[in-house]
Design an enzyme around this catalytic site. Structure first.
Site, PDB file in Angstrom:
ATOM      1  N   CYS A 118       1.206  -1.204  -0.021  1.00  0.00           N
ATOM      2  CA  CYS A 118      -0.207  -0.138   0.173  1.00  0.00           C
ATOM      3  C   CYS A 118       0.572   1.242   0.136  1.00  0.00           C
ATOM      4  O   CYS A 118       0.410   2.129  -0.635  1.00  0.00           O
ATOM      5  CB  CYS A 118      -0.622  -0.437   1.257  1.00  0.00           C
ATOM      6  SG  CYS A 118      -2.240  -1.803   1.692  1.00  0.00           S
ATOM      7  N   HIS A 127      -3.310   6.855   1.561  1.00  0.00           N
ATOM      8  CA  HIS A 127      -3.687   5.632   1.136  1.00  0.00           C
ATOM      9  C   HIS A 127      -4.829   5.322   1.814  1.00  0.00           C
ATOM     10  O   HIS A 127      -5.289   5.378   3.050  1.00  0.00           O
ATOM     11  CB  HIS A 127      -2.837   4.472   2.362  1.00  0.00           C
ATOM     12  CG  HIS A 127      -3.186   3.561   1.552  1.00  0.00           C
ATOM     13  ND1 HIS A 127      -3.606   2.451   0.882  1.00  0.00           N
ATOM     14  CD2 HIS A 127      -3.611   2.041   2.563  1.00  0.00           C
ATOM     15  CE1 HIS A 127      -4.486   1.506   0.381  1.00  0.00           C
ATOM     16  NE2 HIS A 127      -4.365   1.200   1.597  1.00  0.00           N
ATOM     17  N   ASN A 172     -10.497  -0.235  -1.101  1.00  0.00           N
ATOM     18  CA  ASN A 172      -9.061  -0.182  -0.814  1.00  0.00           C
ATOM     19  C   ASN A 172      -8.408  -0.887  -2.260  1.00  0.00           C
ATOM     20  O   ASN A 172      -8.176  -1.902  -2.661  1.00  0.00           O
ATOM     21  CB  ASN A 172      -8.129  -0.813   0.350  1.00  0.00           C
ATOM     22  CG  ASN A 172      -6.653  -0.875   0.347  1.00  0.00           C
ATOM     23  OD1 ASN A 172      -6.223  -0.546  -0.938  1.00  0.00           O
ATOM     24  ND2 ASN A 172      -6.423  -1.379   1.952  1.00  0.00           N
TER      25      ASN A 172
END
Length: 312
Positions: free
Chosen positions: A113, A238, A268
């Site tokens: 990530c 993020h 995500n």
């Protein structure tokens, strides 16, 4: 040249949209349960004929077009991803082949990530050193390939997509110094492992780490670039979970900034999430050319990397 700058950005998401109602027909969940816990409404899911490098190439082509450049103008391709199926050729080489970039250095960066902000720093350092003049920096992940769609704790989180930036040498530095690091002995908190590979995480551990440990680190990233949080025009963290993004942004103290909340519609998307969200803010006109924007990636490996950039 004294530094590098982001000349343009671009993004791409697959056409298929998976709603919370769709997920409620697959696992024991509901729209209310998902929204209240992670703040996600929809996510985009790539089909079996849409590999990671295709997602990445679409986003990169848009960034190139926005910069007014041809593929031959690029001499470095960096792809941040953790969902490549094959070991070789890597995603960067495959993207270069799709776009017709003739002779680039081509490397993948796997920091999950936090991959895009690591790759952006690497491009900045490479350009500053004179080893490249223009780089394509791409974050692309197909999280649907590594998701257990029977596990409601993880399948509600993920989406697929890509975002890209063209980075070039500049007399006026537009990519600030990176602040990066990791917590290796807590790497087990976020994992993509096994056979077949599956995404898993220790949600509460990640939440506590992100909301308590990361705000001072994000402030340090601002300070390295010579900014106070109140100076920022936007904050692009993020896009993990609204329950992480909003407390982290509040503790940072960026009181005048637009806070990216693309996770609500994209889920995500791992390494894609920061460039995807940044590109959307630019496309929407939510930020203007030259505005200072904090990018801060975190997650897998409990790694983090952040820098302040000037909006292209």
């Amino acid at each position: 040249m004294n530094g590098s700058r982001i000349a343009a950005v671009g993004h791409y998401q697959p056409a298929k949209v998976l709603t919370n109602e769709d997920l409620a027909g697959m696992v024991d969940t509901s729209d209310e349960w998902i929204r209240s816990r992670v703040g996600i409404r929809t996510r985009h899911i790539a089909g079996p004929d849409e590999p990671v490098d295709e997602l990445a190439a679409h986003a990169a082509a848009k960034a190139l077009a926005a910069a007014g450049l041809a593929p031959a103008d690029i001499d470095l391709v960096l792809v941040a991803t953790s969902t490549a199926v094959d070991r070789s050729p890597n995603m960067a080489a495959r993207v270069a082949a799709r776009l017709g970039i003739p002779r680039p250095a081509a490397m993948d960066v796997n920091v999950v990530c936090a991959g895009f902000t690591h790759a952006l720093a690497t491009a900045d350092h490479t350009v500053r050193a004179g080893a490249a003049s223009r780089a394509l920096v791409i974050g692309a992940d197909k999280m649907s390939d590594v998701t257990d769609w029977t596990d409601r704790s993880t399948c509600v989180l993920v989406g697929d997509g890509a975002g890209a930036a063209v980075v070039e040498a500049s007399d006026e530095p537009g990519v600030g110094p990176v602040l990066w690091g990791s917590v290796p002995d807590m790497g087990h908190a976020v994992r993509i492992e096994g056979e077949p590979a599956r995404f898993a995480q220790e949600g509460q551990s990640v939440y506590r780490w992100a909301t308590t440990r990361l705000p001072p680190l994000a402030r340090q990233a601002c300070a390295r670039a010579g900014y106070a949080p109140a100076d920022l025009a936007a904050v692009v963290l993020h896009q993990a979970n609204l329950r992480i993004i909003e407390p982290l942004a509040e503790k940072l103290g960026a009181v005048n900034a637009v806070i990216a909340r693309d996770v609500s519609e994209s889920g995500n998307t791992s390494a894609a999430s920061i460039p995807l969200a940044l590109s959307k803010l630019v496309e929407q006109g939510a930020i203007s050319t030259g505005d200072p924007v904090l990018l801060f990636g975190f997650g897998g490996n409990l790694s983090y990397a952040g820098q302040v950039v000037r909006c292209p």
